[in-house]
Design a protein around this motif. Sequence first.
Motif, PDB file in Angstrom:
ATOM      1  N   PRO A  26       0.669  -1.193  -0.095  1.00 20.36           N
ATOM      2  CA  PRO A  26      -0.020   0.107   0.009  1.00 20.36           C
ATOM      3  C   PRO A  26       0.782   1.325   0.072  1.00 20.36           C
ATOM      4  O   PRO A  26       0.400   2.327  -0.016  1.00 20.36           O
ATOM      5  N   GLY A 102       0.420  -1.451  -7.180  1.00 15.48           N
ATOM      6  CA  GLY A 102      -0.120  -1.304  -5.739  1.00 15.48           C
ATOM      7  C   GLY A 102      -0.672  -2.133  -5.029  1.00 15.48           C
ATOM      8  O   GLY A 102      -1.647  -2.998  -5.901  1.00 15.48           O
ATOM      9  N   GLY A 103      -0.832  -2.464  -3.848  1.00 15.86           N
ATOM     10  CA  GLY A 103      -1.373  -3.344  -2.920  1.00 15.86           C
ATOM     11  C   GLY A 103      -1.322  -4.746  -3.364  1.00 15.86           C
ATOM     12  O   GLY A 103      -0.377  -5.294  -3.531  1.00 15.86           O
ATOM     13  N   ASP A 104      -2.523  -5.555  -3.614  1.00 12.83           N
ATOM     14  CA  ASP A 104      -2.527  -6.739  -4.137  1.00 12.83           C
ATOM     15  C   ASP A 104      -2.947  -6.737  -5.582  1.00 12.83           C
ATOM     16  O   ASP A 104      -3.840  -5.769  -5.918  1.00 12.83           O
ATOM     17  N   VAL A 107      -6.791  -7.557  -6.239  1.00 10.65           N
ATOM     18  CA  VAL A 107      -7.785  -6.632  -5.426  1.00 10.65           C
ATOM     19  C   VAL A 107      -7.845  -5.282  -6.228  1.00 10.65           C
ATOM     20  O   VAL A 107      -6.818  -4.510  -5.978  1.00 10.65           O
ATOM     21  N   PHE A 108      -9.062  -5.200  -7.132  1.00 12.24           N
ATOM     22  CA  PHE A 108      -9.162  -4.015  -7.931  1.00 12.24           C
ATOM     23  C   PHE A 108      -7.874  -3.661  -8.365  1.00 12.24           C
ATOM     24  O   PHE A 108      -7.499  -2.349  -8.737  1.00 12.24           O
ATOM     25  N   THR A 132      -2.931  -5.593   0.803  1.00 16.86           N
ATOM     26  CA  THR A 132      -3.893  -4.822   0.186  1.00 16.86           C
ATOM     27  C   THR A 132      -4.372  -3.341   1.072  1.00 16.86           C
ATOM     28  O   THR A 132      -4.160  -3.532   2.376  1.00 16.86           O
ATOM     29  N   ALA A 133      -4.399  -2.310   0.396  1.00 18.13           N
ATOM     30  CA  ALA A 133      -4.609  -1.138   0.883  1.00 18.13           C
ATOM     31  C   ALA A 133      -6.148  -1.120   1.880  1.00 18.13           C
ATOM     32  O   ALA A 133      -5.910  -0.626   2.874  1.00 18.13           O
ATOM     33  N   TYR A 185     -12.924   1.003  -1.869  1.00 16.15           N
ATOM     34  CA  TYR A 185     -11.775   1.519  -2.446  1.00 16.15           C
ATOM     35  C   TYR A 185     -12.234   2.423  -3.790  1.00 16.15           C
ATOM     36  O   TYR A 185     -13.187   2.265  -4.311  1.00 16.15           O
ATOM     37  N   MET A 186     -11.289   3.341  -3.907  1.00 14.02           N
ATOM     38  CA  MET A 186     -11.599   4.131  -4.866  1.00 14.02           C
ATOM     39  C   MET A 186     -12.863   5.357  -4.749  1.00 14.02           C
ATOM     40  O   MET A 186     -13.546   5.138  -3.592  1.00 14.02           O
ATOM     41  N   VAL A 212      -9.539   6.774   5.195  1.00 12.38           N
ATOM     42  CA  VAL A 212      -7.914   6.809   5.506  1.00 12.38           C
ATOM     43  C   VAL A 212      -7.305   7.044   4.110  1.00 12.38           C
ATOM     44  O   VAL A 212      -7.481   6.398   3.099  1.00 12.38           O
ATOM     45  N   GLY A 215      -2.719   5.773   3.266  1.00  8.08           N
ATOM     46  CA  GLY A 215      -2.457   4.898   4.328  1.00  8.08           C
ATOM     47  C   GLY A 215      -1.259   4.291   4.201  1.00  8.08           C
ATOM     48  O   GLY A 215      -0.754   4.090   3.289  1.00  8.08           O
ATOM     49  N   PRO A 242      -5.454   8.893  -2.856  1.00  6.29           N
ATOM     50  CA  PRO A 242      -5.924   7.467  -2.756  1.00  6.29           C
ATOM     51  C   PRO A 242      -6.524   7.508  -1.319  1.00  6.29           C
ATOM     52  O   PRO A 242      -5.766   7.738  -0.601  1.00  6.29           O
ATOM     53  N   ALA A 243      -7.742   6.837  -1.094  1.00 12.64           N
ATOM     54  CA  ALA A 243      -8.469   6.637   0.095  1.00 12.64           C
ATOM     55  C   ALA A 243      -9.109   5.421   0.313  1.00 12.64           C
ATOM     56  O   ALA A 243      -9.721   5.157  -1.049  1.00 12.64           O
ATOM     57  N   VAL A 244      -9.149   4.949   1.225  1.00 12.21           N
ATOM     58  CA  VAL A 244     -10.110   3.874   1.439  1.00 12.21           C
ATOM     59  C   VAL A 244     -11.106   4.293   2.663  1.00 12.21           C
ATOM     60  O   VAL A 244     -10.894   5.026   3.595  1.00 12.21           O
TER      61      VAL A 244
HETATM   62  N1  SAH Z   1      -4.574  -3.378  -5.816  1.00 11.29           N
HETATM   63  C1  SAH Z   1      -4.703  -2.294  -4.781  1.00 11.29           C
HETATM   64  C2  SAH Z   1      -5.854  -1.330  -5.198  1.00 11.29           C
HETATM   65  C3  SAH Z   1      -6.108  -0.766  -6.404  1.00 11.29           C
HETATM   66  S1  SAH Z   1      -7.316   0.323  -6.772  1.00 11.29           S
HETATM   67  C4  SAH Z   1      -4.795  -2.805  -3.449  1.00 11.29           C
HETATM   68  O1  SAH Z   1      -4.607  -4.065  -3.301  1.00 11.29           O
HETATM   69  O2  SAH Z   1      -4.723  -2.182  -2.377  1.00 11.29           O
HETATM   70  C5  SAH Z   1      -6.572   2.038  -6.192  1.00 11.29           C
HETATM   71  C6  SAH Z   1      -7.362   2.021  -4.826  1.00 11.29           C
HETATM   72  O3  SAH Z   1      -6.742   1.738  -3.775  1.00 11.29           O
HETATM   73  C7  SAH Z   1      -7.257   3.754  -4.548  1.00 11.29           C
HETATM   74  O4  SAH Z   1      -8.144   4.605  -5.295  1.00 11.29           O
HETATM   75  C8  SAH Z   1      -7.604   3.610  -3.140  1.00 11.29           C
HETATM   76  O5  SAH Z   1      -8.945   3.405  -2.727  1.00 11.29           O
HETATM   77  C9  SAH Z   1      -6.936   2.427  -2.646  1.00 11.29           C
HETATM   78  N2  SAH Z   1      -5.555   2.753  -2.173  1.00 11.29           N
HETATM   79  C10 SAH Z   1      -4.268   2.337  -2.604  1.00 11.29           C
HETATM   80  N3  SAH Z   1      -3.284   2.702  -2.022  1.00 11.29           N
HETATM   81  C11 SAH Z   1      -3.832   3.216  -0.652  1.00 11.29           C
HETATM   82  C12 SAH Z   1      -3.085   3.757   0.394  1.00 11.29           C
HETATM   83  N4  SAH Z   1      -2.116   4.135   0.502  1.00 11.29           N
HETATM   84  N5  SAH Z   1      -4.206   4.368   1.429  1.00 11.29           N
HETATM   85  C13 SAH Z   1      -5.502   4.485   0.982  1.00 11.29           C
HETATM   86  N6  SAH Z   1      -5.918   3.991  -0.092  1.00 11.29           N
HETATM   87  C14 SAH Z   1      -5.252   3.490  -1.133  1.00 11.29           C
END
Ligand code: SAH
Length: 522
Positions: A26, A102-104, A107-108, A132-133, A185-186, A212, A215, A242-244
Amino acid sequence: MSETPTPTPIAEAATPGTVYLVGAGPGDPGLMTARALELIATVDVVLYDKLIPATALDGARADAELVDVGKRGGGEQVPQETTEALLVRHALAGRTVARVKGGDPFVFGRGGEEAQRLRAQGIPFEIVPGVTAGIAGPAYAGIPVTHRDHAPGVAFVTGHEDPAKPESTIDWPGLAAFPGTLVFYMGVRRLPEIARSLIAGGRPASEPVAVVQSGTVPGQRVVRGTLEQIAEVAEAAGIKAPAVTVVGAVAGLRDELRWFEDRPLFGRTVAVTRARAQASGLARRLRGLGAEVLETPTIRTRSLEAELPPLDAVDVLAVTSPNGARELIAALLRSGRDLRDLYGTMIAAVGPGTARLLREHGLLADVVPETFTGEALAAAIGPAGDRPRRALLARAAAAGDALPDGLRAAGFEVADVALYETVAEPLDEDAIAAIAAADYVTFTSASTARFLAEAGGLATADGAAGPRLASIGPVTTAALAELGATPAVEATEATIDGLIAALIDDAAEHPARGTSGPFVAR
Ligand code: SAH
């Protein structure tokens, strides 16, 4: 690093290369997996997205092709089709490819689509899951997404879709009825509609919600409210992607479990000016305390490969820096001698850092003064006594006169051997601008101050509105004063520990300047 994915002609190889769909976590570089780092360091080609940790690709091979397929500063995302075509072309040319997301990746992250495309083309692939975020962002905000008492499950949902539109694929009443935490997400912009749809679907208007932003990175921001208020709260706080968004009773646990923002240097940007080779320990510790660290070395040391004189006549060996200790041992070994040649010699170290380095090389310092200056070291060594005794100073070229003068006054014959010199490490305009925007600029020696001034970076950093200058001790403070600058912070004990303690005390009394970024620019 290529700017845009240009379609270079690629000949097909007999066997396609493997494509790795790699999650980079993340944002906090420490949350990258060992497998992700290993693959990034070995592949021929890296196709990466925008939201990956700032340092994610630092370990890539120097000859690897790094292609940015993420969103360009406010501009258009590279179309998914182009990204997939690139993946396929590189793999068919026999290259190994890391598709870093980014993240996984599943996952999106459109990793599923990319894997399907690779399978259809007969290209071998591997999936490297990431943190994942939607789990890590809440965790760094002090929110467990499940909890025995509050949430038996968690649903990850895209906030991208407009709940008001009939083509939304999300069953909003069904989602509202989900017995557990919802993580969106998003689509922070869609918060008003999302909250309305959930309340309309039967979720209590008073349910806790947290948003968040960024994050797990130093610019993390979190807002809390109820489902009814959250859109307004987030809007008022200027929360951006980016926020969740976390909906559920667990969001309320943040009040009890927050931790990330409570670390003593959270939100502070600290510039480290000491030589890169010596900066990593200080930088690591500052990061551990929550600071965003700018590694902006102003100096570097260069060995002078000097000859040591015969050692049997030396009564006292004085070492005035950890680097001096390192160079001393190197010079000793270079001349075919070793520790046995120091038999009977008194070893004097200027401070605990130098003493520690000597110890690592098998030498215990007999003398370490109470304060860590040349004068104090000379005083701690004491008078030579009746017969003239010989002192060898193993130190940098152009070091101060206090130590040799003090020793001569005490009756010593002094041999001052310059084992290394300190030279400027060039600073570019960006580095100087970043220093000027920092909360603190740390100076761990007089030379870090002198060379920052020489590079034109001290004038911009010193001033009421600028960063607070932090000096390791009186010698460095005097050098700053000579350059017309006034440190706001001086360590009580002239050591790295002392400097860190002084920064923590100062940060408790002075708010951050708020320049710490959400993701550090690559
Ligand atoms: N594959 C990624 C998600 C990709 S979609 C994962 O697993 O995390 C992109 C969205 O992820 C962003 O719009 C936001 O909602 C979230 N995101 C990614 N990085 C983030 C972070 N550091 N803090 C908060 N939300 C984050």
